[in-house]
Design a protein around this motif. Structure first.
Motif, PDB file in Angstrom:
ATOM      1  N   ASP A   1      34.845  45.534  33.182  1.00  0.00           N
ATOM      2  CA  ASP A   1      33.687  44.889  33.792  1.00  0.00           C
ATOM      3  C   ASP A   1      34.039  43.703  34.677  1.00  0.00           C
ATOM      4  OD1 ASP A   1      32.402  46.775  32.345  1.00  0.00           O
ATOM      5  OD2 ASP A   1      31.122  45.419  31.220  1.00  0.00           O
TER       6      ASP A   1
ATOM      7  N   HIS B   1      36.839  42.158  28.305  1.00  0.00           N
ATOM      8  CA  HIS B   1      36.188  42.205  29.621  1.00  0.00           C
ATOM      9  C   HIS B   1      36.481  40.955  30.456  1.00  0.00           C
ATOM     10  CE1 HIS B   1      33.982  45.894  28.875  1.00  0.00           C
ATOM     11  NE2 HIS B   1      33.653  45.420  27.691  1.00  0.00           N
TER      12      HIS B   1
ATOM     13  N   HIS C   1      31.273  38.497  32.358  1.00  0.00           N
ATOM     14  CA  HIS C   1      30.012  39.148  32.709  1.00  0.00           C
ATOM     15  C   HIS C   1      29.136  38.095  33.356  1.00  0.00           C
ATOM     16  CE1 HIS C   1      31.013  42.205  29.478  1.00  0.00           C
ATOM     17  NE2 HIS C   1      30.611  42.987  30.459  1.00  0.00           N
TER      18      HIS C   1
END
Length: 505
Positions: free
Chosen positions: A53, A154, A157
């Motif tokens: 991500d 990740h 975000h």
């Protein structure tokens, strides 16, 4: 004395909290926090500890600067069809200039904003400087907060920025500053289609606290119009953002966000109206779900039990569980994008509760010892329970990165893929094993399992021991759905488990 104890359940809000040496000390600590968090995240990035991500966000953020359109990436295509990540647009300037490390710095900066905003909020609530600095640190280093910013695997975000922005919004709302509140609320709302829930939580807590703190004054003086306007703005923004998403034509890899809801079949909710009707008709299932039960416990231990001083926020905060319930997730803490609204509410309530406790400690001398001892005990017990909820936070405390590779393996990867960096052209399509995305983060990076109707990659950066089957490359196959033939590629070089392949001319 009864009146004094009753003050534990209401806030005392100053019209302003003037800066003094403690605030400058908090600002210096905030800068230090930013540097430390960024250093750890940057180390994890270069240790090949981030994947997926972070790089999809990077592509979406800078696409409008590269002539590829608004919020486009090689993972989903048209991101707006899935999520209204409008805040990524201004971050594109950072992403284009500094790449993935730029986004990691933005996240690190939000941690510093969280700390400094928390300190200023506590000062506004009447907490003395030294105690504000300490209590803000308690909130920031608690396991749930560390887990949230840790972003294991990740790295980033866009939702990670929302709680910090909500604390800033909460600060302005407590001061009833209308224009800064509206501007900050709009920024929060631009995070995502469900971000208005987080903004609404800050508005509700601020509105209730200012009303309770103004007891004895005329109703017109108690009413926090800034909080009301932000709440109305947040409520009206949800259908607008959903309508924008629904207006986008769905693509193969970019279905509408509601088509990814796991408790109904894709296409069952063709409009935002159908979504609202579904939620209203299933409220009983929602309130009785495992995610709501877990949320209640998270609110208790996450707020260090200060929610018990304001139990009505448990009712107001239930909407923060909506997305996790719709996604049929029994674990609210499984992913930051499903937890960030709860984090925003959690931090606001905790700061208000800490301020009340400090006022309790300031009662007559004979009451200070028991209150202080109880507060320390509750904080310790809550921290232990938080760590049980998010055990992965231990890695952050121990300064461990999420890298799956040893130091020698990382050296092999650096040596091998330096050849790709020197011989490959930025516009040439390239696919890589997820943990190797760093080497192509500023190039035309594609995902091996999302190549339908997309250009065949020129380069392949491969980890031969990749565990995820859909993107595993062997001598016979290249992923489950990659639609490319391994015979079309030549092995350029190999180092240990890593391979560099190039498409035959």
């Amino acid at each position: 004395m009864q009146v004094r104890w009753r003050e534990l359940f209401v806030s005392k809000i100053g019209s302003e909290a003037r800066w003094d040496r403690w605030d400058f000390g908090a600002l210096a600590l905030a800068v230090l926090i930013v540097l430390c968090v960024f250093a750890l995240k940057l180390k994890t990035f270069y240790d090949l500890g981030y994947s997926e991500d972070l790089f999809a966000s990077l592509q979406a953020a800078r696409s409008w600067l590269e002539g590829k359109g608004l919020l486009q990436n090689n993972w989903s295509g048209n991101v707006l069809a899935v999520h209204t990540y409008f805040l990524l647009l201004p971050l594109g300037l950072v992403a284009k200039t500094f790449g993935a490390p730029g986004l990691l710095f933005v996240l690190a900066a939000s941690v510093g904003v969280t700390y400094f905003s928390a300190t200023r909020i506590l000062r506004l609530l009447g907490v003395a400087g030294v105690f504000a600095i300490v209590l803000a640190a308690v909130v920031l280093v608690s396991p749930i907060s560390v887990f949230f910013y840790q972003e294991w695997h990740h790295g980033f975000h866009i939702e990670d920025l929302a709680p910090a922005l909500c604390l800033l919004l909460f600060y302005f709302l407590l001061q009833r500053r209308l224009m800064p509140s509206i501007v900050t609320a709009v920024v929060v709302i631009s995070v995502k289609e469900d971000a208005p829930i987080a903004a609404a939580m800050a508005a509700i807590v601020a509105g209730v606290e200012t009303w309770m703190a103004s007891a004895g004054k005329p109703a017109r003086c108690r009413f926090n119009w800034s909080a009301v306007i932000v709440l109305l703005l947040s409520v009206s923004a949800i259908p607008l953002l959903l309508a924008i998403s629904f207006s986008q034509p769905p693509e193969l890899y970019a279905p509408h966000s509601v088509d990814r809801i796991y408790i109904v079949k894709p296409g069952t909710l063709p409009s935002q109206g159908a979504l609202f009707a579904f939620v209203l008709s299933n409220i009983a299932d929602w309130l009785g779900s495992n995610v709501v039960r877990q949320w209640l416990w998270v609110m208790v231990v996450g707020s260090f039990a200060t929610i018990l001083l304001r139990p009505y926020y448990l009712i107001a905060g239930v909407p923060t569980t909506l997305v996790a319930w719709l996604m049929n997730q029994n674990d609210l803490l499984s992913w930051a994008p499903r937890f960030y609204s709860t984090a925003a509410l959690l931090w606001c309530v905790t700061l208000v509760g800490f301020a009340s406790i400090m006022r309790g400690i300031s009662l007559k001398k004979w009451g200070q010892g028991p209150v202080l001892a109880a507060a320390v005990a509750v904080i310790a017990l809550s921290a232990v329970d938080q760590l049980a909820l998010v055990p992965i936070a231990r890695n952050a405390y121990l300064l461990r990165s999420a890298s799956p590779y040893s130091r020698s393996e990382r050296r092999q990867a650096d040596e091998l893929f330096a050849r790709y960096r020197s011989e490959g052209k930025p516009n040439e399509p390239v696919v890589a094993s997820p943990s190797l995305f760093r080497y192509a983060q500023d190039r035309n990076l594609f995902w091996l399992n999302r190549l339908h109707d997309r250009p065949r990659p020129v380069w392949i950066l491969d980890d031969s021991e990749e565990k995820y089957a859909p993107i595993r490359i062997t001598s016979d196959t290249m992923g489950v759905r990659s639609e490319i033939d391994s015979k079309d590629y030549t092995l350029i070089d190999r180092r240990g488990r890593f391979r560099l392949l190039r498409r035959k001319q």
